[in-house]
Design an enzyme around this catalytic site. Structure first.
Site, short mmCIF file in Angstrom:
data_model
loop_
_atom_site.label_atom_id
_atom_site.label_comp_id
_atom_site.label_asym_id
_atom_site.label_seq_id
_atom_site.Cartn_x
_atom_site.Cartn_y
_atom_site.Cartn_z
N LYS A 114 0.63 -1.34 -0.19
CA LYS A 114 0.37 0.00 0.23
C LYS A 114 0.55 1.39 -0.38
O LYS A 114 1.11 1.98 -1.40
CB LYS A 114 -1.00 -0.30 1.48
CG LYS A 114 -2.26 -1.25 1.00
CD LYS A 114 -2.48 -1.31 2.42
CE LYS A 114 -3.93 -2.35 1.91
NZ LYS A 114 -4.45 -2.38 3.29
N GLN A 124 -4.45 -1.48 9.83
CA GLN A 124 -4.63 -3.40 8.82
C GLN A 124 -5.25 -3.71 9.51
O GLN A 124 -4.99 -3.83 10.78
CB GLN A 124 -3.08 -3.63 8.77
CG GLN A 124 -2.84 -4.39 8.00
CD GLN A 124 -3.89 -3.89 6.28
OE1 GLN A 124 -3.19 -3.44 5.92
NE2 GLN A 124 -4.81 -5.45 5.91
N ASP A 138 -10.71 3.33 4.08
CA ASP A 138 -10.99 1.78 4.07
C ASP A 138 -13.00 2.15 4.04
O ASP A 138 -13.09 0.66 3.33
CB ASP A 138 -11.11 1.18 5.18
CG ASP A 138 -9.98 -0.09 4.77
OD1 ASP A 138 -9.84 -0.34 3.71
OD2 ASP A 138 -9.15 -0.51 6.03
#
Ligand code: NAD
Length: 301
Positions: A54, A98, A121
């Site tokens: 990422k 994460q 997200d």
């Protein structure tokens, strides 16, 4: 019949190129640069790989990347304090924690501590509620990527029936909501559903995110249906490690009209959509009235 392969790598490359061009253009006009902060707690090997990837892809898209690594035994208060600082940091436009988090941390509380405007997200309750009520919001990356690939094959979802197998908060539920918002007729199945093969046989679109290798079989599939395989399963095949999805690909491809492979299908689109979400969040935070980047544009693939 052999299904058309939906090339996730090519779709993802197209999204990344559009994000990169848009970032460069905005920077040239305004001097501003989007920033993505990724927080990793602990040392889960798969998470380490995702976080590295990422950060690397954010930099390649012309963004700033901020990586925050914390030890496995990080107290909740320390993690929440970091999120508070990132929420206030004007150089950070997107924040991603994460998952999975170590067991002592409450993932819901952590996600809901992220500013909804920076929740790239799309897991914050505010973004979930907005998507659920058909409002503009940050959409979770994996279902967004699936939707983009589906739109390439189905210009209009009205009159189509979709079966979503799996009802997790990160894939199945948001996927179903997006398809409903597009006026698709949506069926959601999960591990307690008893008649999934019959449900699949009436579906024009089957999306599976169950984490069960080979779950979706050729005899379930309506001829010509579009099959999107979100599953990522590490198995041993012929004595070697292999990555497979939730679809019996070798057989389903002879019945389906279009199908995503694993690897090279949904996976690459997920990070590309994270970059797109970061750009969207950045534009909103800076009152930049940019044209929507994604769902309205046709990919070049
Ligand atoms: P999860 O474990 O949170 O949810 C699994 C879902 O599948 C649940 O709704 C469960 O009820 C359902 N399920 C389990 N067994 C089933 C069965 N036999 N029949 C029908 N339904 C069944 O998983 P998740 O986080 O949604 O992930 C699902 C899969 O997708 C995993 O393989 C994961 O690695 C993968 N994934 C891939 C990406 C990507 O970028 N490609 C992103 C997220 C998840």
């Amino acid at each position: 019949m052999t299904a058309r392969l939906i090339d996730g790598k090519a779709h993802a490359a197209s999204v990344r190129a559009r994000v990169r061009d848009r970032v460069a253009d905005i920077h040239a006009r305004t001097g501003l640069t989007p920033g993505l902060a990724v927080v990793l707690v602990g040392h889960d090997p798969a998470s380490e790989v995702y976080v590295r990837s990422k950060g690397k892809q954010a930099v390649e898209a012309g963004m700033r990347s901020f990586e925050h690594r914390m030890p496995t035994d990080t107290p909740a208060a320390d993690l929440l304090d970091l999120i508070r600082r990132l929420n206030e940091d004007p150089l950070v436009h997107g924040i991603l924690v994460q998952l999975p988090l170590p067991a002592h941390l409450d993932a819901r509380a952590v996600i809901n501590a992220i500013s909804p405007a920076k929740d790239v997200d799309g897991f914050h309750i505010s973004n979930v509620g907005m998507v659920g009520t058909g409002q503009d919001a940050i959409v979770p990356c994996t279902p967004l990527g699936c939707m983009m690939m589906l739109r390439h094959h189905h210009a209009d979802f009205r009159g189509l029936t979709a079966l979503v197998i799996g009802h997790s908060n990160i894939v199945g539920k948001p996927m179903a909501r997006l398809l409903l918002n597009a006026d698709c007729t949506v069926i959601v199945a999960h591990k307690s559903s008893i008649n999934i093969p019959e449900l699949a046989r009436i579906a024009d679109i089957v999306i599976v995110a169950a984490g069960v290798p080979g779950l979706v079989r050729a005899e379930w599939i309506k001829p010509g249906a579009t099959v999107i395989d979100v599953g990522i399963n590490r198995i041993e095949r012929d004595g070697k490690p292999a990555l497979v999805g939730d679809v019996d690909f070798d057989n389903v491809r002879h019945v389906a009209g279009a199908i995503t492979p694993v690897p090279g299908g949904v996976g690459p689109m997920t990070i590309a959509c994270l970059l797109a979400n970061t750009l969207t969040a950045f534009c909103h935070q800076n009152d930049l009235q940019e044209e929507p980047l994604l769902l309205d544009e046709q990919d070049q693939t």
